[in-house]
Design an enzyme around this catalytic site. Structure first.
Site, PDB file in Angstrom:
ATOM      1  N   ALA A  74     -13.830 -11.175   8.654  1.00  0.00           N
ATOM      2  CA  ALA A  74     -12.736 -11.624   9.522  1.00  0.00           C
ATOM      3  C   ALA A  74     -11.525 -11.992   8.678  1.00  0.00           C
ATOM      4  O   ALA A  74     -11.665 -12.619   7.629  1.00  0.00           O
ATOM      5  CB  ALA A  74     -13.180 -12.827  10.339  1.00  0.00           C
ATOM      6  N   SER A 119      -9.987  -8.223  -1.916  1.00  0.00           N
ATOM      7  CA  SER A 119      -9.106  -7.063  -1.752  1.00  0.00           C
ATOM      8  C   SER A 119      -8.370  -6.691  -3.038  1.00  0.00           C
ATOM      9  O   SER A 119      -7.967  -7.558  -3.823  1.00  0.00           O
ATOM     10  CB  SER A 119      -8.077  -7.408  -0.670  1.00  0.00           C
ATOM     11  OG  SER A 119      -7.001  -6.503  -0.700  1.00  0.00           O
ATOM     12  N   GLU A 168      -5.470  -5.903  -3.112  1.00  0.00           N
ATOM     13  CA  GLU A 168      -4.126  -6.489  -3.023  1.00  0.00           C
ATOM     14  C   GLU A 168      -3.977  -7.675  -3.989  1.00  0.00           C
ATOM     15  O   GLU A 168      -2.872  -8.041  -4.348  1.00  0.00           O
ATOM     16  CB  GLU A 168      -3.846  -6.954  -1.591  1.00  0.00           C
ATOM     17  CG  GLU A 168      -3.451  -5.846  -0.651  1.00  0.00           C
ATOM     18  CD  GLU A 168      -2.118  -5.188  -1.019  1.00  0.00           C
ATOM     19  OE1 GLU A 168      -1.090  -5.881  -0.995  1.00  0.00           O
ATOM     20  OE2 GLU A 168      -2.120  -3.999  -1.330  1.00  0.00           O
ATOM     21  N   TYR A 199      -0.742 -12.582   2.293  1.00  0.00           N
ATOM     22  CA  TYR A 199      -2.102 -12.067   2.488  1.00  0.00           C
ATOM     23  C   TYR A 199      -2.864 -12.063   1.159  1.00  0.00           C
ATOM     24  O   TYR A 199      -4.001 -12.548   1.074  1.00  0.00           O
ATOM     25  CB  TYR A 199      -2.037 -10.640   3.060  1.00  0.00           C
ATOM     26  CG  TYR A 199      -3.360  -9.909   3.036  1.00  0.00           C
ATOM     27  CD1 TYR A 199      -4.320 -10.142   4.010  1.00  0.00           C
ATOM     28  CD2 TYR A 199      -3.654  -8.997   2.014  1.00  0.00           C
ATOM     29  CE1 TYR A 199      -5.541  -9.487   3.981  1.00  0.00           C
ATOM     30  CE2 TYR A 199      -4.874  -8.335   1.986  1.00  0.00           C
ATOM     31  CZ  TYR A 199      -5.807  -8.577   2.963  1.00  0.00           C
ATOM     32  OH  TYR A 199      -7.025  -7.929   2.926  1.00  0.00           O
TER      33      TYR A 199
END
Ligand code: F7E
Length: 319
Positions: A74, A122, A124, A146
């Site tokens: 999530a 991630s 990222e 994020y």
């Protein structure tokens, strides 16, 4: 007795592939989602409604599901949106991880079974990359709210492993796509547009930075890596990637090429899709996963793009 898995974010792309994988392995699958979603629950998954911004019922869900494995998928996962919703993203994508970890700790402390934990970390986090390819040892330089939230979740996962002995692992997943990818991500945005343009229902596709490069793999391959991480006797952190990098421009060429159209006649650059800070290039080195988990990706770039275009063409023709 079948093994039990609990998946947060079960209605997302990865949650759906993982549900199919675990069901095929005989697991009893339980899932958490923030609200009802079409098609979810049809494979017999048991569903609970919760939001990682509000951890108040997580412990109770753990007590009901009694999972052997928990996959934390999530998140507010859209990078561009995280610039508009930085605090919400920090709460759900970052502190949400801590809420889950703390619920597991409390559950085990009260006599619950051991829960193996997977955190969806991630690529990222590498952001303004210090080196290419990126490995488990490459330093992080997050470039969005994020990515900052993901770095927080990554370190809390390690913190709970080191402080409380939780079997907690991070999968540092590079971009992974499929016909189930959300429509706001660039790959699916492109393949949907290709189908509409091919059928003469749309003419222009507006995009942001098409020079960005990503290491794109197939989500169906990547959920196998998640499962493998939780089958190891020791928890650890792994990069999951293909080792190839392609620009959005190359994605356009292949996607439009599948239907014999020149993308340059249809794509317009629109500043509204640019980000305040960009991640220019990602390319992962998954040698550790290959060696320790025996994992390797199966679907190559061109096949992935074709799979997505063909799916979106079929979908468009049926509507
Ligand atoms: O962007 C560029 C954009 O939104 C890819 C998430 O799953 O993977 C994903 O993050 C690239 C970027 O994915 C548009 O600027 C150009 O450089 O598909 P994306 P992402 O930001 O790489 C990582 C691993 C995650 O963890 C995330 O949760 O494409 N781009 N034009 C565009 N991107 C979008 N979305 N829309 C455009 O119009």
């Amino acid at each position: 007795m079948p093994k039990r898995a609990l998946i947060t974010g079960i209605s997302g792309q990865d949650g759906r592939y993982l549900t199919e994988l675990l069901t095929s392995k005989g697991y009893e699958v339980h899932g958490i989602l923030p609200c009802r979603a079409p098609g979810i629950g049809e494979a017999g998954e048991r569903l609970y409604y919760a939001d990682l911004a509000d951890g108040s019922n997580l412990l109770s869900i753990l007590e009901q599901a009694q999972p052997d494995e928990l996959y934390n998928m999530a998140a507010q996962s859209h990078v561009k949106l995280s610039f508009d919703l930085p605090v919400y993203t920090a709460d759900v994508t970052g502190v949400g991880v801590l809420r889950v970890l703390e619920a597991i700790r409390q559950y085990e402390k009260r006599g619950g079974n051991q829960v193996r934990f997977y955190q969806a970390s991630s690529s990222e986090m590498f952001g303004k990359v210090a080196e290419t390819p990126q490995t488990e040892r490459t330093p992080f330089h997050p470039r969005s709210p994020y990515a900052c939230a993901k770095v927080y979740g990554y370190w809390q996962t390690i913190n709970y492993r080191e402080s409380y002995g939780l079997h907690a692992s991070n999968g540092i997943l590079f971009n992974h796509e499929s016909p189930r990818r959300g429509e706001a991500f660039v790959t699916r945005k492109i393949t949907r547009a290709v189908a509409q343009i091919k059928l003469g229902r749309q003419d222009k596709l507006k995009l942001g930075n098409i020079d960005a490069r990503r290491d794109w793999g197939f989500a169906g391959d990547y959920v196998e890596a998640m499962w493998l991480m939780l089958q190891q006797s020791q928890p650890d952190d792994y990069v999951i990637a293909t080792g190839e990098t392609h620009s959005v421009r190359e994605f356009l060429e292949v996607a439009f090429g599948c239907v014999g159209i020149d993308w340059q006649n249809h794509v317009e650059i629109d500043p509204q899709f640019m980000r305040p800070a960009e991640v220019d290039i990602l390319r992962g080195d998954a040698s550790k996963a290959r060696k320790q988990l025996g994992w390797s990706p199966r679907v190559p770039f061109e096949e992935l793009v074709r799979m997505m275009v063909e799916h979106d063409l079929k979908l468009a023709m049926a509507s």
